[in-house]
Design an enzyme around this catalytic site. Sequence first.
Site, PDB file in Angstrom:
ATOM      1  CD  GLU A   1      -1.669  -2.825   1.531  1.00  0.00           C
ATOM      2  OE1 GLU A   1      -0.739  -2.428   1.892  1.00  0.00           O
ATOM      3  OE2 GLU A   1      -2.564  -3.130   1.670  1.00  0.00           O
TER       4      GLU A   1
ATOM      5  CG  PHE B   1      -9.310  -9.187  11.954  1.00  0.00           C
ATOM      6  CD1 PHE B   1      -7.865  -9.522  12.098  1.00  0.00           C
ATOM      7  CD2 PHE B   1      -9.992  -9.562  10.222  1.00  0.00           C
ATOM      8  CE1 PHE B   1      -6.920 -10.045  11.165  1.00  0.00           C
ATOM      9  CE2 PHE B   1      -8.030  -9.694   9.335  1.00  0.00           C
ATOM     10  CZ  PHE B   1      -7.344  -9.947   9.998  1.00  0.00           C
ATOM     11  CD  GLN B   2      -6.733  -6.584   7.935  1.00  0.00           C
ATOM     12  OE1 GLN B   2      -7.870  -6.904   7.514  1.00  0.00           O
ATOM     13  NE2 GLN B   2      -5.913  -7.628   7.535  1.00  0.00           N
TER      14      GLN B   2
ATOM     15  CG  MET C   1      22.901  11.519   2.045  1.00  0.00           C
ATOM     16  SD  MET C   1      24.091  12.796   1.005  1.00  0.00           S
ATOM     17  CE  MET C   1      22.551  13.271  -0.590  1.00  0.00           C
TER      18      MET C   1
ATOM     19  CE  LYS D   1     -17.170  -5.966   4.731  1.00  0.00           C
ATOM     20  NZ  LYS D   1     -16.284  -7.130   5.538  1.00  0.00           N
TER      21      LYS D   1
END
Length: 569
Positions: free
Chosen positions: A50, A112-113, A474, A162
Amino acid sequence: MKTGGQIVWESLLKEGVDVVFGLPGGAILPAYDDLMKYEYPIHHVLVTHEQSAAHMADGYARATGRVGVCIATSGPGATNLITGLATAYMDSSPIVAITGQVPTSLLGRDGFQEADVQGVSLPVTKHNYLITDVRDLADAIKEAFYIAGTGRPGPVLVDICKDALQASVEYEYPESVYLPGYKPNLNAPDEASVARAARLLNEAKKPLIVAGQGVSIARAEKELRQLAEKANIPVSTSLLGIGTFPSTHPLSISWGGMHGEAYTNYAMQECDVMFAIGARLDDRLTGAFDTFAPNAKIIHVDLDPAEMGKNITIDTPVVGDALLTLKMLLPQMQPNEHPAWLAKIADWKTESTERDIIAQETDELVAPYIMRQLWHATNEGDATVVSDVGQHQMWEAQYFHHTKRRSLLTSGGLGTMGFGLPAAIGAQMGLPDEEIWVVAGDGGFQMTMIELSTVMQERLPIKIAIINNGYLGMVRQWQDVFYNKRHAGTPLFNPDFVKLADAYGIPAKSVTRKEDVYSAIKEAQAADGPYLLDFQVEEFTNVYPMVAPGKSNADMIRRPMPNLMEGAE
């Protein structure tokens, strides 16, 4: 009646969206199902992570000037977007992120999530929404696009529960938005401020323009050039402002700051009037704030009033759009010459050229040489380059002369390693006929190289140049300068990038000699599809000049003159 999922796609169509970048999951699945079920003509690019989706939307936005869109599911899907949103926020890039959220009945229950995406994204977005009622969804999407693309552009997130995606409602997309708390500056600047700016510039003996990305966002490149040529004022840029003024123009004096050209920094420090337009004057450009341009009266033009005096004391603030400001300013400018000032800058430039690594005879393969050959091979800059973050980023900016707008896309504010490849995918999706090059270090490339699968999945003709020195270059340079060469954690274990590309079905070549660089680039260009070049360069080459953090731009660490280098006769 439309479901929430349908409303998402219907609304994106109303906004003219033709491509989105995303990764599905449980909470956002109703929207994905509606995309398939109702066959909306929006191309969905399936990403591998993502974070890359946000960078792709960002790259699409920077390349095209349109709002980019990324999609993720709840919890880790949404939080994975955050680095990409922060990158876009720092660089004023307009994107809309749409995320799924757990059902409203589970909000706040550590289901969950579940993650508080609204709270997490608050500091790195212009605005965000949590949609718990499908009746609010269309308005939110309309407002999100309006906020992202107006005023100072930036990312906006719409987090949708949802059950709101599954619910149905009569759909009507708003014709306009009503946001009494959001008042983007869309107007011309104050006339008195512009008149004072004109007076200062007309009276200046050593004037200097510093152009930033705001010039490009306002599409004001032509007017900027007219101003410079009318009054014979040298033009420098910020890193993100590269391309706003042709770097091959006689009045161009490149870009300044921590790793900008030394002669540019000298000009910034000695000018008597500075016209900074669309540049936010951050510490990478200014060095220590209290030492920047000590002799100059500074005119600062910016759309965002919050930028006025944030870092530097401003003599003449001009709050307004860059294009409208330049159009108002141009008739008030008097034709002028500054021969002594331009001659002095030319002397500084000559001295800088004598120190240039390109001018030094060496058989070693070094990144500046590759960047210059890439510039030659692309018809002297007729390509869009997306650079990652690190030494290669600075060398690209120094040795690839950009002559057109939006031809260098890079993470300047947040400095996000891993930006290059996914942002190039977004840029190529937005500009399918443009030659797109990724310039990445081996460290940054490894952070998002999994998106090679997206390159092949979408059959994108992206060309990739990895500057492979076996180090986080760097950081290693900082260890050389500030930590007595203790290279803790910076040597890299790299895969065989040629074999890696082959695993994805991408042709590739390793290049180790200077004499093979140009032909390898041409071979990549001739390939009908993507191509990866692994340039294995000298490992300890440093970027010069270098302004140490907290130091003045006048106190640069510079590459020695050739006759003073070790081993010189």
